[in-house]
Write an enzyme that holds these catalytic residues in place. Structure first.
Site, mmCIF file in Angstrom:
data_model
loop_
_atom_site.group_PDB
_atom_site.id
_atom_site.type_symbol
_atom_site.label_atom_id
_atom_site.label_comp_id
_atom_site.label_asym_id
_atom_site.label_seq_id
_atom_site.Cartn_x
_atom_site.Cartn_y
_atom_site.Cartn_z
ATOM 1 N N ASP A 69 0.874 -1.170 0.000
ATOM 2 C CA ASP A 69 0.000 0.000 0.000
ATOM 3 C C ASP A 69 0.914 1.225 0.000
ATOM 4 O OD1 ASP A 69 -1.520 2.209 0.772
ATOM 5 O OD2 ASP A 69 -2.825 1.039 2.080
ATOM 6 N N VAL A 70 0.888 1.985 -1.098
ATOM 7 C CA VAL A 70 1.854 3.084 -1.237
ATOM 8 C C VAL A 70 1.620 4.231 -0.260
ATOM 9 C CG1 VAL A 70 2.355 2.607 -3.670
ATOM 10 C CG2 VAL A 70 0.574 4.283 -3.076
ATOM 11 N N ASN A 96 2.271 5.659 -10.134
ATOM 12 C CA ASN A 96 0.997 5.700 -10.858
ATOM 13 C C ASN A 96 -0.234 5.529 -9.960
ATOM 14 O OD1 ASN A 96 -0.878 5.026 -13.325
ATOM 15 N ND2 ASN A 96 -0.982 3.222 -11.978
ATOM 16 N N TYR A 168 -9.340 15.186 -5.146
ATOM 17 C CA TYR A 168 -8.566 14.682 -6.297
ATOM 18 C C TYR A 168 -7.816 15.825 -6.988
ATOM 19 C CZ TYR A 168 -7.586 11.986 -10.557
ATOM 20 O OH TYR A 168 -6.967 11.341 -11.610
ATOM 21 N N LYS A 172 -3.702 16.353 -7.281
ATOM 22 C CA LYS A 172 -2.952 16.422 -8.545
ATOM 23 C C LYS A 172 -2.287 17.795 -8.697
ATOM 24 C CE LYS A 172 -4.036 12.190 -9.891
ATOM 25 N NZ LYS A 172 -3.066 11.104 -9.920
HETATM 26 P P1 NAD Z 1 -7.496 2.311 -11.890
HETATM 27 O O1 NAD Z 1 -8.501 2.422 -10.817
HETATM 28 O O2 NAD Z 1 -7.720 1.342 -12.989
HETATM 29 O O3 NAD Z 1 -6.048 2.065 -11.276
HETATM 30 C C1 NAD Z 1 -5.619 2.624 -10.078
HETATM 31 C C2 NAD Z 1 -4.554 1.715 -9.502
HETATM 32 O O4 NAD Z 1 -4.023 2.272 -8.290
HETATM 33 C C3 NAD Z 1 -5.100 0.322 -9.143
HETATM 34 O O5 NAD Z 1 -4.153 -0.643 -9.549
HETATM 35 C C4 NAD Z 1 -5.200 0.368 -7.632
HETATM 36 O O6 NAD Z 1 -5.112 -0.898 -7.006
HETATM 37 C C5 NAD Z 1 -3.982 1.229 -7.324
HETATM 38 N N1 NAD Z 1 -3.994 1.755 -5.966
HETATM 39 C C6 NAD Z 1 -4.952 2.490 -5.370
HETATM 40 N N2 NAD Z 1 -4.598 2.749 -4.091
HETATM 41 C C7 NAD Z 1 -3.399 2.164 -3.888
HETATM 42 C C8 NAD Z 1 -2.514 2.079 -2.793
HETATM 43 N N3 NAD Z 1 -2.819 2.651 -1.626
HETATM 44 N N4 NAD Z 1 -1.361 1.386 -2.935
HETATM 45 C C9 NAD Z 1 -1.048 0.799 -4.123
HETATM 46 N N5 NAD Z 1 -1.844 0.847 -5.198
HETATM 47 C C10 NAD Z 1 -3.008 1.523 -5.076
HETATM 48 O O7 NAD Z 1 -7.371 3.782 -12.498
HETATM 49 P P2 NAD Z 1 -6.376 4.386 -13.591
HETATM 50 O O8 NAD Z 1 -7.196 5.254 -14.437
HETATM 51 O O9 NAD Z 1 -5.543 3.345 -14.215
HETATM 52 O O10 NAD Z 1 -5.489 5.344 -12.667
HETATM 53 C C11 NAD Z 1 -4.071 5.304 -12.637
HETATM 54 C C12 NAD Z 1 -3.554 6.702 -12.394
HETATM 55 O O11 NAD Z 1 -3.890 7.532 -13.508
HETATM 56 C C13 NAD Z 1 -4.133 7.396 -11.165
HETATM 57 O O12 NAD Z 1 -3.114 8.120 -10.501
HETATM 58 C C14 NAD Z 1 -5.152 8.348 -11.762
HETATM 59 O O13 NAD Z 1 -5.376 9.467 -10.935
HETATM 60 C C15 NAD Z 1 -4.455 8.721 -13.045
HETATM 61 N N6 NAD Z 1 -5.357 9.271 -14.069
HETATM 62 C C16 NAD Z 1 -6.305 8.510 -14.672
HETATM 63 C C17 NAD Z 1 -7.112 9.077 -15.648
HETATM 64 C C18 NAD Z 1 -8.165 8.302 -16.392
HETATM 65 O O14 NAD Z 1 -8.905 8.911 -17.165
HETATM 66 N N7 NAD Z 1 -8.278 6.996 -16.222
HETATM 67 C C19 NAD Z 1 -6.962 10.420 -15.991
HETATM 68 C C20 NAD Z 1 -5.995 11.173 -15.339
HETATM 69 C C21 NAD Z 1 -5.194 10.593 -14.385
#
Ligand code: NAD
Length: 270
Positions: A69-70, A96, A168, A172
């Site tokens: 857990d990060v 990420n 959020y 960011k």
């Molecule tokens: P997702 O929900 O598919 O993936 C998020 C990942 O983070 C999952 O693997 C989850 O298990 C992990 N995670 C959450 N809390 C954690 C913790 N405490 N320790 C370790 N891992 C943890 O969503 P995504 O869209 O793939 O998001 C990935 C990143 O991209 C995030 O930082 C998100 O803010 C960013 N992002 C996503 C989008 C989008 O449109 N999908 C847009 C902008 C930014």
């Protein structure tokens, strides 16, 4: 993986947090295809991380799954220790992992505020601190011009305010200045720190905004390029930012959003 220009990360070791889903999974696969050995961090059970590791190994790549857990300092230290035991050095960190817990300000609990800040901001701080320690200990290796590369997964919401998502957007926005500050602090030690700011990418985090035709139509109004992004769009950019092709790039946010930050509402003369 073949030995060619298609493997710019050959011999490098990369850790990707939150790599068992969405963008993180695609980044892990892309880095492996580019020749890196990859630590697939996951917080949850491990089944999804297994799939990512299997996908990489099926293409003759190298990967291991690492649970942590990060947002927990002890977990992050143990994660990096295990990564070093497995791979011997670290060249690339992709911070990420991220979460959303949405509510209007007046309904947002302190718990939901804190949870998002803990993962999206403190989690990246903890991982960056560990990575920089290791980069400084190691120095520069023949596999790369830099002593280490960090890629933070930010969002267009480091730029665009987002009603109903104050935790959020604040996380960011904070990440933006944290990335630049660490880049400034470490550049003379030949460490590069950058962010990717994705726009709308189809993953679990935003499923409700694209899973019905009505939702998708509404979302597409915000994207001048006319399509919703896929995780592989981000994977390709991560490979470039981690490779020597971007050796002169540090402290930058690369926006990957199909034009979402171009104020599309002004396209017809405002
Ligand atoms: P997702 O929900 O598919 O993936 C998020 C990942 O983070 C999952 O693997 C989850 O298990 C992990 N995670 C959450 N809390 C954690 C913790 N405490 N320790 C370790 N891992 C943890 O969503 P995504 O869209 O793939 O998001 C990935 C990143 O991209 C995030 O930082 C998100 O803010 C960013 N992002 C996503 C989008 C989008 O449109 N999908 C847009 C902008 C930014």
């Amino acid at each position: 993986m073949s030995d060619s220009a298609a493997t710019p990360l050959k011999g490098q070791k990369a850790l990707v947090t939150g790599a068992d889903s969405g963008i993180g999974a695609a980044v892990a696969v892309s880095l492996a295809e580019a020749g890196a050995a990859v630590g697939v961090n996951h917080r949850d059970s491990g089944e999804a991380a297994d799939d990512v590791v299997r996908k990489i190994r099926e293409k003759d790549g190298e990967a291991v799954q690492l649970k942590a857990d990060v947002s927990r300092e002890g977990d992050v230290k143990a994660l990096f220790d295990r990564f070093m035991e497995e791979f011997g050095r670290i060249d690339i960190l992709v911070a990420n992992a991220g979460v959303q817990k949405d509510a209007p300000l007046t309904n947002m609990s302190l718990e939901d505020w804190q949870k998002v800040v803990d993962v999206n901001l403190t989690g990246v701080f903890l991982c960056m601190r560990e990575a920089v320690h290791r980069f400084l200990d190691q120095g520069i290796a023949p596999v790369s011009k830099a002593a280490g590369k960090i890629i933070c997964m930010s969002s267009v919401h480091e730029i665009i305010p987002w009603a109903g998502h104050v935790n959020y957007a604040a996380s960011k926005g904070g990440l933006h200045m944290m990335m630049k500050t660490v880049a400034q602090e470490t550049a003379e030690r030949k460490i590069r720190v950058n962010s990717i700011a994705p726009g709308a990418i189809k993953t679990e985090i935003n499923r409700e905004s694209w899973e019905t035709p009505e939702a998708e139509k509404k979302l597409l109004k915000l994207i001048p390029y006319g399509r919703i992004g896929v995780p592989e769009d981000i994977g390709k950019v991560a490979v470039w930012l981690a490779s020597d092709d971007s050796d002169y790039v540090t402290g930058a946010t690369l926006v990957v959003d199909g034009g979402m930050t171009l104020y599309p509402a002004f396209a017809g003369n405002g």
